[in-house]
Scaffold this active site. Structure first.
Site, PDB file in Angstrom:
ATOM      1  CG  HIS A   1      -2.067   0.921   1.158  1.00 15.92           C
ATOM      2  ND1 HIS A   1      -1.954   2.266   1.448  1.00 15.92           N
ATOM      3  CD2 HIS A   1      -3.373   0.714   0.818  1.00 15.92           C
ATOM      4  CE1 HIS A   1      -3.130   2.842   1.288  1.00 15.92           C
ATOM      5  NE2 HIS A   1      -4.009   1.933   0.900  1.00 15.92           N
TER       6      HIS A   1
ATOM      7  CG  ASP B   1      -8.045  -3.908  -3.099  1.00 15.15           C
ATOM      8  OD1 ASP B   1      -9.239  -3.604  -3.148  1.00 15.15           O
ATOM      9  OD2 ASP B   1      -7.132  -3.099  -3.315  1.00 15.15           O
TER      10      ASP B   1
END
Length: 378
Positions: free
Chosen positions: A261, A315
């Site tokens: 991320h 996700d």
């Protein structure tokens, strides 16, 4: 002449001042208006959280009931929009259908009375109410079926699952879906939110703002990643093949979907909650073999690249939750959009308060004084 330092992707460069959400990527903290995401997921509902984000404070009981009533009784879409959606190609991606449908709303409601609080509230209600209806409608229409009408007696999450599957959902599934919407509703200055604020800064209508953000969310590096996680787990196939797959990806420097991320350098707090939700679904509705593959991937990745701050993001487990609910893979990102609309609208409203149109500069790296060559000499 001032020379500007170029930062690819504007990494680390503030694009706005905002009080909507906060992330501490080193500690794995996510807050909405100062309230931790873990507390909201446990105690709140999606519509209450949306109200918090958009209007800046938790609603009173009366305020929440009024907001819920407005949203739940505004979910029907005009027949002309429905007829337009019937003309979309069945093979088209649902995100493209959603972007076109959101933009089409502006044809009916694009008055742009941006200084009128009634217009702003009506726009918020209309977009939050109809986006789920349009997602569910396209899913049924691309299979050749008529869309299912919303039910006013079902709450926000349960009604969407009802319209999607043509049957009333299990209460646990509806509750978990509502929590998923809370987890996806907002996340500071991500790509789609930046797109929303740039569009909003031109003082166009909120339907164009949402359509712009939907288009941005559809990319595989943003909202589309959870679709690719499921495709990756399917490709791996079994737990024993995980080590070779990871080694091959790391050696070739290929991206491993669902990991890493731009902000978090620890496990995404939303991923932790989604993993717990997935296990609740498995306990009630049966196990998913893909979960074993995901657990093994997380274990091996922690050993190999955890020191680099690469851990599961939102996700990685969200697709497993939606898959167990029977949501088709290519609807994962539109479901993300259903939640994120509230976040985009919060930023739209905040942008309007102290608006200045976005006009960043660039670092020019082309020619100067380059001669023009006549076409017969080229």
């Amino acid at each position: 002449m001032m020379v500007c330092e170029y930062k690819p992707g504007l990494e680390g460069i503030p694009a706005a001042q905002s009080s909507i959400s906060y992330v501490d990527g080193q500690k794995g903290i996510l807050e909405y208006r100062g309230i931790r995401i873990e507390e909201l997921a446990e105690k709140s509902t999606f519509l209450e959280t949306a109200y918090l984000l958009i209007w800046g404070e938790l609603p009173s009981k009366t305020e929440l009931e009024a907001f819920e009533h407005e949203v739940l009784h505004s979910r029907r879409i005009k027949y002309r929009i429905r007829d337009m959606m019937k003309c979309f190609p069945e093979s088209g991606h649902p995100m493209d259908a959603l972007q076109a449908s959101a933009a089409a709303l502006g044809l009916f409601y694009s008055r742009r009375d941006l200084h009128n609080p009634v217009y702003i509230r009506d726009s918020v209600v209309r977009l939050m109410a109809t986006i789920p209806t349009m997602v569910a409608a396209f899913q049924l229409m691309r299979k050749g079926n008529d869309p299912v009408k919303p039910r006013d007696d079902l709450d926000y999450a349960a009604n969407f699952l009802y319209m999607l599957n043509e049957k009333e959902p299990d209460p646990l599934a509806a509750k978990i879906f509502d929590i998923c919407l809370i987890l996806h509703v907002e996340h500071t200055m991500n790509a789609s939110t930046f797109s929303a604020r740039v569009t909003a800064s031109t003082l166009t209508d909120p339907y164009a703002v949402v359509a712009s953000a939907v288009g941005t969310l559809g990319g595989p590096l943003h909202g589309g990643a959870n679709e690719e996680v499921i495709e990756m787990l399917e490709k791996i196939g079994s737990v024993d093949k995980v080590p070779a797959y990871i080694d091959e990806c790391l050696e070739s420097k290929a991206k491993i979907m669902g990991f890493g991320h731009r902000v978090y350098k620890v496990k995404d707090p939303r991923a932790t909650i989604l993993q717990q939700l997935a296990e609740q679904l498995f306990d009630k509705f049966g196990y998913d073999s893909y979960y074993e593959i995901a657990l093994e991937m997380e274990r091996i990745m922690a050993d190999k690249v955890g020191s680099k701050g690469i851990y599961p993001n939102v996700d990685f487990y969200s697709g497993l939750v939606y898959r167990k609910m029977g949501i088709p893979t290519d609807l994962f990102t539109p479901v993300f959009a259903i939640a994120r609309v509230a976040g985009w609208l919060a930023h739209w409203k905040e942008q309007l308060a102290e608006n200045r149109i976005f006009r960043p500069t660039q670092v020019y790296n082309g020619h100067h004084e380059f001669p023009y060559t006549p076409i017969d000499q080229r």
